[in-house]
Design an enzyme around this catalytic site. Sequence first.
Site, PDB file in Angstrom:
ATOM      1  N   GLU A 146     -72.738   0.308   7.178  1.00  0.00           N
ATOM      2  CA  GLU A 146     -74.137   0.595   7.521  1.00  0.00           C
ATOM      3  C   GLU A 146     -74.456  -0.051   8.860  1.00  0.00           C
ATOM      4  O   GLU A 146     -73.716  -0.941   9.312  1.00  0.00           O
ATOM      5  CB  GLU A 146     -75.065   0.012   6.445  1.00  0.00           C
ATOM      6  CG  GLU A 146     -74.798   0.596   5.073  1.00  0.00           C
ATOM      7  CD  GLU A 146     -75.767   0.088   4.004  1.00  0.00           C
ATOM      8  OE1 GLU A 146     -76.595  -0.820   4.298  1.00  0.00           O
ATOM      9  OE2 GLU A 146     -75.686   0.616   2.877  1.00  0.00           O
ATOM     10  N   PRO A 147     -75.564   0.355   9.475  1.00  0.00           N
ATOM     11  CA  PRO A 147     -75.909  -0.258  10.768  1.00  0.00           C
ATOM     12  C   PRO A 147     -75.984  -1.792  10.688  1.00  0.00           C
ATOM     13  O   PRO A 147     -75.603  -2.477  11.632  1.00  0.00           O
ATOM     14  CB  PRO A 147     -77.281   0.349  11.085  1.00  0.00           C
ATOM     15  CG  PRO A 147     -77.289   1.662  10.354  1.00  0.00           C
ATOM     16  CD  PRO A 147     -76.475   1.458   9.116  1.00  0.00           C
ATOM     17  N   ILE A 161     -68.919   6.908   9.874  1.00  0.00           N
ATOM     18  CA  ILE A 161     -68.218   7.482   8.725  1.00  0.00           C
ATOM     19  C   ILE A 161     -67.267   8.595   9.185  1.00  0.00           C
ATOM     20  O   ILE A 161     -67.697   9.616   9.739  1.00  0.00           O
ATOM     21  CB  ILE A 161     -69.220   8.020   7.675  1.00  0.00           C
ATOM     22  CG1 ILE A 161     -70.184   6.895   7.263  1.00  0.00           C
ATOM     23  CG2 ILE A 161     -68.465   8.582   6.466  1.00  0.00           C
ATOM     24  CD1 ILE A 161     -69.537   5.600   6.805  1.00  0.00           C
ATOM     25  N   GLY A 197     -61.085  -3.150   8.224  1.00  0.00           N
ATOM     26  CA  GLY A 197     -61.044  -4.619   8.215  1.00  0.00           C
ATOM     27  C   GLY A 197     -60.535  -5.122   9.553  1.00  0.00           C
ATOM     28  O   GLY A 197     -59.379  -4.883   9.910  1.00  0.00           O
ATOM     29  N   GLN A 222     -47.806   0.972  30.859  1.00  0.00           N
ATOM     30  CA  GLN A 222     -47.395   0.351  32.120  1.00  0.00           C
ATOM     31  C   GLN A 222     -46.076   0.972  32.612  1.00  0.00           C
ATOM     32  O   GLN A 222     -45.926   1.273  33.788  1.00  0.00           O
ATOM     33  CB  GLN A 222     -47.233  -1.164  31.885  1.00  0.00           C
ATOM     34  CG  GLN A 222     -47.253  -1.993  33.125  1.00  0.00           C
ATOM     35  CD  GLN A 222     -48.627  -1.991  33.805  1.00  0.00           C
ATOM     36  OE1 GLN A 222     -49.615  -1.500  33.266  1.00  0.00           O
ATOM     37  NE2 GLN A 222     -48.680  -2.503  35.024  1.00  0.00           N
ATOM     38  N   GLU A 231     -55.657   1.169   1.724  1.00  0.00           N
ATOM     39  CA  GLU A 231     -56.029   1.601   3.070  1.00  0.00           C
ATOM     40  C   GLU A 231     -55.320   0.732   4.111  1.00  0.00           C
ATOM     41  O   GLU A 231     -54.814   1.232   5.113  1.00  0.00           O
ATOM     42  CB  GLU A 231     -57.555   1.509   3.251  1.00  0.00           C
ATOM     43  CG  GLU A 231     -58.024   2.037   4.608  1.00  0.00           C
ATOM     44  CD  GLU A 231     -59.524   1.904   4.847  1.00  0.00           C
ATOM     45  OE1 GLU A 231     -60.247   1.398   3.957  1.00  0.00           O
ATOM     46  OE2 GLU A 231     -59.979   2.281   5.939  1.00  0.00           O
TER      47      GLU A 231
HETATM   48  C1  LIG Z   1     -63.451   5.273  14.365  1.00  0.00           C
HETATM   49  C2  LIG Z   1     -64.005   4.516  13.191  1.00  0.00           C
HETATM   50  C3  LIG Z   1     -63.979   5.110  11.946  1.00  0.00           C
HETATM   51  C4  LIG Z   1     -64.538   4.451  10.842  1.00  0.00           C
HETATM   52  N1  LIG Z   1     -64.549   5.081   9.618  1.00  0.00           N
HETATM   53  C5  LIG Z   1     -65.221   4.514   8.589  1.00  0.00           C
HETATM   54  C6  LIG Z   1     -65.368   5.208   7.336  1.00  0.00           C
HETATM   55  O1  LIG Z   1     -64.838   6.299   7.137  1.00  0.00           O
HETATM   56  N2  LIG Z   1     -66.113   4.628   6.357  1.00  0.00           N
HETATM   57  C7  LIG Z   1     -66.704   3.418   6.517  1.00  0.00           C
HETATM   58  O2  LIG Z   1     -67.360   2.958   5.589  1.00  0.00           O
HETATM   59  N3  LIG Z   1     -66.580   2.726   7.685  1.00  0.00           N
HETATM   60  C8  LIG Z   1     -65.860   3.244   8.716  1.00  0.00           C
HETATM   61  N4  LIG Z   1     -65.731   2.558   9.912  1.00  0.00           N
HETATM   62  C9  LIG Z   1     -66.399   1.273  10.056  1.00  0.00           C
HETATM   63  C10 LIG Z   1     -65.454   0.075  10.083  1.00  0.00           C
HETATM   64  O3  LIG Z   1     -64.948  -0.171   8.801  1.00  0.00           O
HETATM   65  C11 LIG Z   1     -66.278  -1.099  10.650  1.00  0.00           C
HETATM   66  O4  LIG Z   1     -66.474  -0.830  12.025  1.00  0.00           O
HETATM   67  C12 LIG Z   1     -65.599  -2.428  10.448  1.00  0.00           C
HETATM   68  O5  LIG Z   1     -65.597  -2.781   9.096  1.00  0.00           O
HETATM   69  C13 LIG Z   1     -66.301  -3.547  11.255  1.00  0.00           C
HETATM   70  O6  LIG Z   1     -67.665  -3.540  11.033  1.00  0.00           O
HETATM   71  P1  LIG Z   1     -68.690  -3.544  12.269  1.00  0.00           P
HETATM   72  O7  LIG Z   1     -68.266  -2.469  13.209  1.00  0.00           O
HETATM   73  O8  LIG Z   1     -70.076  -3.467  11.734  1.00  0.00           O
HETATM   74  O9  LIG Z   1     -68.467  -4.917  13.003  1.00  0.00           O
HETATM   75  P2  LIG Z   1     -69.128  -6.336  12.619  1.00  0.00           P
HETATM   76  O10 LIG Z   1     -68.950  -6.611  11.170  1.00  0.00           O
HETATM   77  O11 LIG Z   1     -70.509  -6.404  13.147  1.00  0.00           O
HETATM   78  O12 LIG Z   1     -68.206  -7.308  13.464  1.00  0.00           O
HETATM   79  C14 LIG Z   1     -68.262  -7.354  14.889  1.00  0.00           C
HETATM   80  C15 LIG Z   1     -67.177  -8.300  15.386  1.00  0.00           C
HETATM   81  O13 LIG Z   1     -67.412  -9.609  14.860  1.00  0.00           O
HETATM   82  C16 LIG Z   1     -66.287 -10.053  14.130  1.00  0.00           C
HETATM   83  N5  LIG Z   1     -66.760 -10.801  12.975  1.00  0.00           N
HETATM   84  C17 LIG Z   1     -67.647 -10.382  12.029  1.00  0.00           C
HETATM   85  N6  LIG Z   1     -67.814 -11.339  11.101  1.00  0.00           N
HETATM   86  C18 LIG Z   1     -67.009 -12.383  11.458  1.00  0.00           C
HETATM   87  C19 LIG Z   1     -66.708 -13.655  10.896  1.00  0.00           C
HETATM   88  N7  LIG Z   1     -67.239 -14.035   9.742  1.00  0.00           N
HETATM   89  N8  LIG Z   1     -65.838 -14.451  11.556  1.00  0.00           N
HETATM   90  C20 LIG Z   1     -65.264 -14.050  12.722  1.00  0.00           C
HETATM   91  N9  LIG Z   1     -65.489 -12.864  13.288  1.00  0.00           N
HETATM   92  C21 LIG Z   1     -66.349 -12.032  12.668  1.00  0.00           C
HETATM   93  C22 LIG Z   1     -65.542  -8.797  13.713  1.00  0.00           C
HETATM   94  O14 LIG Z   1     -64.176  -9.054  13.505  1.00  0.00           O
HETATM   95  C23 LIG Z   1     -65.768  -7.895  14.911  1.00  0.00           C
HETATM   96  O15 LIG Z   1     -64.819  -8.224  15.896  1.00  0.00           O
HETATM   97  C24 LIG Z   1     -65.119   3.171  11.014  1.00  0.00           C
HETATM   98  C25 LIG Z   1     -65.101   2.561  12.275  1.00  0.00           C
HETATM   99  C26 LIG Z   1     -64.556   3.207  13.341  1.00  0.00           C
HETATM  100  C27 LIG Z   1     -64.575   2.522  14.682  1.00  0.00           C
END
Ligand SMILES: Cc1cc2nc3c(=O)[nH]c(=O)nc-3n(C[C@H](O)[C@H](O)[C@H](O)COP(=O)(O)OP(=O)(O)OC[C@H]3O[C@@H](n4cnc5c(N)ncnc54)[C@H](O)[C@@H]3O)c2cc1C
Length: 389
Positions: free
Chosen positions: A139-140, A169, A374, A346, A252
């Site tokens: 979610e956002p 998603i 993850g 490269q 996964e």
């Molecule tokens: C192309 C693509 C396809 C996807 N497909 C799906 C899908 O089909 N279904 C679905 O549900 N989701 C999907 N996702 C979402 C994906 O699972 C999330 O992007 C991912 O879990 C990370 O969440 P976030 O982007 O909100 O980053 P955030 O959770 O906001 O994290 C941002 C950064 O902070 C770091 N971070 C966060 N918390 C901590 C902590 N406690 N300690 C240290 N570092 C931390 C993270 O590692 C990351 O580098 C997709 C994403 C992409 C890019």
Amino acid sequence: MPFDFDSLRPPSPFLNDSHRQWRDALRKFVERELMPHATEWDEAGAVPREVFTKAGAFGLLGAGYPEEYGGWREGYDRFHGIVTSEELARLGAGGVTAALMVHGIGLPPLIARGSDEMKARVAPAVLKGEKQISLAITEPDAGSDVAAISTRAERRGDLYIVNGSKTYITGGMTSHYFTTAVRTNGEGASGVSLLLIEADRKGVSRTPLKKQGWWASDTASIYFDNVEIPAENLIGGENQGFAGIMVNFNSERLGLASGATALSRVCIEEAANWAQRRKTFGKRLADHQVIRHKIAEMVQRVNTTTAYLEHCAWRVQNGEAPVADLCLLKVQASETLEFCARQAMQILGGGGYMRGGRIERIYREVRVNAIGGGSEEIMRDLAARQLGL
Ligand SMILES: Cc1cc2nc3c(=O)[nH]c(=O)nc-3n(C[C@H](O)[C@H](O)[C@H](O)COP(=O)(O)OP(=O)(O)OC[C@H]3O[C@@H](n4cnc5c(N)ncnc54)[C@H](O)[C@@H]3O)c2cc1C
């Protein structure tokens, strides 16, 4: 000497005739139906619908799923899954794989925990490639922190009323079903359930998202506005969705790690062959020690990752759930891919930067491997906690 994908794979004690037969059959399907079109589909941002039904008829979509729903799993094990990832990775188009195989994350929770009626209603059409199912968790305001999701499903009689939104998603624009994480109780993991939401329900809307790579696979934000879902669409028990999500993550992560490792092997294939053809300063690139060492280090890292991958797959195959190692394997595989994509790019020089080649595409797909399913930081942290730190 030509470097090809097969000669780069170290001999595996885990592969038997059944795996080799699956590889041969799948390779023919990939070369005939997918390989000639991968670039065109990625540029166009979609895999045509009829490709899904061809993949269904061939048995690609049903691999590892119960026969009663149109799948096949007689003699199927984790190493068939690795073979599948490898053969699809040869496309060097993760978007094509993500589009075609999105049911690989959306369907398993339903098969594992859904009612018989729901499985019979949904799975056959998905495995035939006629319908598509996505996994909608992020979610956002809740990505890595899955337990913080806020999309609510309130029980009213025989219905759940769903309000909230999902984002990033995979297959979000084209899927017919969403296996959706919803909040059915108070805060935290113990208030999360899984609900099957049909995309054509009143109150469901979606918007496409543009992204750096994986173009052939559509990605979307999805909005739920007072969506009425029959209570029988609950997958597993109420408030017991979190465990289901976590189990799904193990598979996964193994799948993502095998895909990333195979993509790394594609990087070696492309870079090593180019290094043997291209001449600079009167000799082949491969005759410059700096370039030779880059390739040797790629092989070193990919072989190490392959050994870890196969060991984890063997443990899962034998009934273990080695969560810490699966997390660390995923990090190992995405870091290996990042290294190999950089080195290959490269070595290919300016040509590598031109659109339409496998390496240029893989380079743009590195980050989704390091974040999706993850992120590296979360994987290391979860592993550390599992190890008792
Ligand atoms: C192309 C693509 C396809 C996807 N497909 C799906 C899908 O089909 N279904 C679905 O549900 N989701 C999907 N996702 C979402 C994906 O699972 C999330 O992007 C991912 O879990 C990370 O969440 P976030 O982007 O909100 O980053 P955030 O959770 O906001 O994290 C941002 C950064 O902070 C770091 N971070 C966060 N918390 C901590 C902590 N406690 N300690 C240290 N570092 C931390 C993270 O590692 C990351 O580098 C997709 C994403 C992409 C890019």
